[in-house]
Design an enzyme around this catalytic site. Structure first.
Site, PDB file in Angstrom:
ATOM      1  N   ASN A 283       0.845  -1.194   0.000  1.00  0.00           N
ATOM      2  CA  ASN A 283       0.000   0.000   0.000  1.00  0.00           C
ATOM      3  C   ASN A 283       0.885   1.251   0.000  1.00  0.00           C
ATOM      4  OD1 ASN A 283       0.947  -0.322   2.699  1.00  0.00           O
ATOM      5  ND2 ASN A 283      -0.741   0.940   3.419  1.00  0.00           N
ATOM      6  N   CYS A 285       1.843   3.514   2.070  1.00  0.00           N
ATOM      7  CA  CYS A 285       2.797   3.784   3.169  1.00  0.00           C
ATOM      8  C   CYS A 285       3.734   2.634   3.464  1.00  0.00           C
ATOM      9  CB  CYS A 285       2.022   4.161   4.425  1.00  0.00           C
ATOM     10  SG  CYS A 285       1.320   5.816   4.322  1.00  0.00           S
ATOM     11  N   GLU A 287       3.437  -0.497   4.681  1.00  0.00           N
ATOM     12  CA  GLU A 287       3.337  -1.477   5.763  1.00  0.00           C
ATOM     13  C   GLU A 287       2.493  -2.694   5.421  1.00  0.00           C
ATOM     14  OE1 GLU A 287      -0.253   1.165   6.340  1.00  0.00           O
ATOM     15  OE2 GLU A 287       1.849   1.434   5.808  1.00  0.00           O
TER      16      GLU A 287
END
Length: 774
Positions: A283, A285, A287
């Protein structure tokens, strides 16, 4: 649940929210009518979500006690002990009902696949999700295209297409679209990819990461070359020296924080369903590693609420873990997926991502310095507990509901049935952290004291960490002068009035070494199924060698990826504490920038623009460095309209002589609408400001292609007729929302003017909840 029972539950268990929490909820989460009037209270939001998500139990048991479960979910959220990701809070129980934040879409090496993915991206962004892509399957630039006997333009060019599409569609969603773009380090175009965000105004809707392989890391350690592979032919397409490529990655990251790196083979080593596909991307970001067409819903436990008798309240923590796993598994069934195949893939693996926020708060309450040995040991203990208990809760659900469909083909296949292929993820928790008044994710406290301007009286006030304020007053060293010194310095270290034992505990981001950031990330990663969102912050004076050491350390310590940010490395400083002498070079550059002197004689162009206020003559003059000033003259209008046009012209002139790019000025003005738009042959003139922007565009065309200019101006200058405001709005196509005109970086929130904080490739306003990925 009856109306009276609901009202009684809410009245006895209302959420205790801080001012900033209420602001964020009011601006972004609470239901509103068509006129923007708020229709629900925060407690009603939590109840709406709880009641909706509890309904999933009826799928498995028609006699399920949904009323009791609704109460359990409501109490978890209204107490701020647990909150799901933003789309669930926003959309559960409403018409959209899209509940996931994370999506990964495949991009195959064909135009059909590329633009099918582009369409699906638009649907996801419209529904409030973020998307991740790997561009590694696309053939390199200058590679042959047999169907047209031409050559390919390469992955980076198609990233530009996706970026432009995101720019066009992001206004339609409840959250702004954000993307992750990845390219394998063994792709022939890797060097172009590494530098594709060299300028801060490029690919602004993307975070980018290099997917680093074990082969590359081995070659780097041995100072050898490694192979590049053409994804079309699967054949070796050349070799590069690993050290040279790694140096370019480090140089780019040192310059502006991108690209990040993802250890893609390590992610696939931890892939619970390898027979269902390989992990290619994450995704936005970083994580949440996902298979193509897979989504994941996340939620976070507020660790600052789990302290008892100067220790972790393990019993309470276990209870909330069980509730959270049940909640997140229900979300999968209640979700309205924007693309059918995403729903099918998600349900086949049923991944959930339970994480934490308030980690720094927990350490403060326990008196443990962030980055210390004790903090690392507690990190492993807490996250190990969360992972173990979340797996147990998932196994308990599997006994009632069955294992996830791909269970037999998964790494769990010979063990106890489990409901979810993954249960733990650590996300940044930007806006939900504000709602919960918790520190974000596993990040340290950014600062203990902020200076904040007051809009009404133009005075400054202090925003002090409430726990630090409490300790300072209890120990008798609180004063406005001391708070001023802390705000100026950004740390309590070196301030003699504060006892050493307190300095030791109240650690802020700038007190922590980059190596300590990595050790903390690695401690949590050890007990996290998916990955950990963490930004390694460097001071402005950090060297490229410092960045290199962190990258190597993150690989050796078992992290799945790493993102760095060197203070002041963007065009404009993102994190600001106070005006201090040792401030970053970028911030000082902005503060000292002055307009160049206007020459005594200038020459230029005058454009006739038809506006709803009459004929406007826009004059743009040049000096030896280009456009240096702009004047406007309205033919029939006076008073306020003329004065506002003059003010716009003066500010544009100041901007031009200060080196501001003309396109940035155009972006800010173009599309602004007034009550009297006019339709000309070249398109709508929506306002005087819009006319000035289009005159600047015409000037740019003249400088680029003078021979074509005359015909263009003539066709634009003749009006058709005035048109209704509704029609003009429909024809505009440009955003007046200042968020849509961001480029590079920004030190202040474009919505409320307060300070933005940088974390994991995104900026977040801790006051109003505005967020944007770089």
């Amino acid at each position: 649940m009856t109306k009276n029972t609901k009202e009684e539950l809410i009245s006895k268990n209302s959420a205790k929210l801080e001012k900033n929490s209420l602001t964020v909820l009011q601006k972004r989460y609470l239901r509103k009518d068509e006129k923007g009037n708020i229709l629900e209270k925060p407690e009603e939001l939590f109840y709406r979500v709880a009641e909706n998500i509890a309904q999933a139990d009826k799928i498995y048991d028609k006699d399920a006690d949904v009323e009791s479960l609704t109460k359990e979910f409501y109490l978890a959220m209204s107490s701020l002990d647990f909150l799901p990701n933003s789309p669930t809070l926003m959309n559960a129980g409403r018409q959209l009902q899209q509940l996931s934040a994370c999506f990964v879409l495949p991009i195959e090496d064909s135009m059909d696949s590329i633009f099918e993915t582009l369409k699906n991206t638009a649907l996801i962004h419209k529904s409030g999700g973020g998307t991740g892509f790997s561009f590694s399957r696309l053939r390199p630039k200058m590679d042959s295209v047999q169907t047209t006997s031409g050559v390919s333009s390469g992955p980076v060019s198609f990233m530009q297409v996706f970026n432009a599409a995101t720019e066009a569609i992001k206004q339609g969603g409840t959250r702004r679209g954000a993307n992750m773009g990845m390219l394998r380090v063994d792709h022939p175009d890797i060097l172009d990819f590494i530098t594709c965000k060299d300028k801060n105004d490029s690919l602004n809707n993307f975070n980018i990461s290099v997917a680093v392989t074990k082969e590359f890391m081995d070659a780097l350690e041995d100072d050898e070359e490694y192979n590049l592979y053409n994804p079309r032919t699967k054949e070796i397409a050349g070799k590069l020296k690993a050290k040279d490529v790694f140096t370019k990655i480090v140089d780019a990251a040192w310059k502006n924080g991108e690209p990040g790196i993802v250890f893609i083979d390590r992610m696939n080593d931890a892939n619970p369903t390898p027979k269902a596909g390989l992990i290619e991307s994450t995704n936005p970001c970083g994580e949440q590693p996902l298979l193509p067409y897979e989504s994941c819903n996340l939620g976070s436990i507020n660790l600052g609420h789990f302290i008892k008798n100067n220790d972790v309240n393990w019993e309470k923590l276990e209870n909330i873990i069980k509730t959270a796993v049940h909640f997140l598994d229900n979300v999968i069934d209640m979700n309205n997926y924007p693309v059918q195949k995403i729903g099918e893939t998600t349900r086949s693996n049923r991944k959930i991502g339970l994480g934490i926020m308030g980690w720094a708060d927990m350490l403060l309450y326990l008196g443990i310095p962030y980055g210390s040995h004790d903090s690392l040991m507690l990190a492993e203990k807490v996250m190990g507990f969360i992972q173990t208990k979340s797996h147990e809760a998932s196994e308990e659900l599997a006994l009632k509901r069955g294992a996830f469909p791909n269970f037999k083909q998964s790494v769990y296949g010979k063990g106890n049935p489990i409901r979810n292929a993954t249960t733990t993820t650590i996300a940044p928790t930007g806006t939900i952290g504000i709602i919960a008044s918790a520190s974000g994710g596993i990040e340290p406290i950014f600062a203990l004291v902020y200076k904040r301007a007051q809009c009404l009286d133009n005075e400054e006030m202090y925003e002090v960490n409430p726990y630090f304020e409490k300790i300072a007053k209890e120990n008798g060293f609180y004063s406005d002068e001391l708070m001023d010194a802390i705000a100026e310095k950004g740390s309590v270290h070196g301030i003699k009035e504060i006892p050493e034992k307190i300095k030791k505990v109240f650690v802020t981001a700038q007190d922590i070494t980059p190596e300590d950031h990595i050790r903390m990330q690695a401690a949590f990663q050890k007990f996290t199924d998916n990955a950990v969102s963490k930004t390694v912050n460097f001071p402005n004076a950090a060297t490229k060698e410092d960045v290199k050491k962190v990258y190597i350390l993150s690989y050796k310590m078992g992290c799945k990826g790493v993102t760095v940010y060197r203070d002041g490395s963007r065009d404009v400083q993102v994190l600001n504490l106070a005006n201090k002498k040792e401030g970053t070079a970028a911030a000082e550059t902005v503060q000292e920038k002055k307009p160049r002197t206007r020459p005594k004689k200038t020459a230029g162009f005058t454009f006739l623009m038809h506006t709803g206020c009459g004929k406007m003559y826009v004059t743009i003059n040049e000096d030896d460095r280009g456009a240096c000033e702009l004047f406007t003259q309205l033919g029939k209008s006076g008073g306020c309209t003329s004065s506002q046009s003059e003010a716009i012209a003066r500010l544009i002139s100041l901007s031009l002589r200060s080196g501001i790019d003309q396109q940035e000025i155009i972006n800010q003005l173009k599309g602004i609408r007034c009550p009297s738009p006019t339709l000309a042959e070249g398109g709508a003139i929506l306002s005087c400001a819009d006319a000035v922007a289009k005159a600047l565009e015409a000037y740019a065309k003249e400088k680029a292609a003078p021979a074509l200019f005359a015909q263009e101006v003539v066709s634009r200058s003749e009006p058709y007729a005035e048109i209704p405001q509704e029609a003009a709005a429909a024809s505009g196509g440009y955003s007046t929302d200042p968020r849509n005109n961001l480029s590079g970086s920004c030190p202040q929130c474009p919505e409320c003017g307060e300070m933005l904080t940088f974390a994991e490739g995104c900026v977040v306003c801790r006051d109003c909840g505005y967020s944007k990925c770089w």
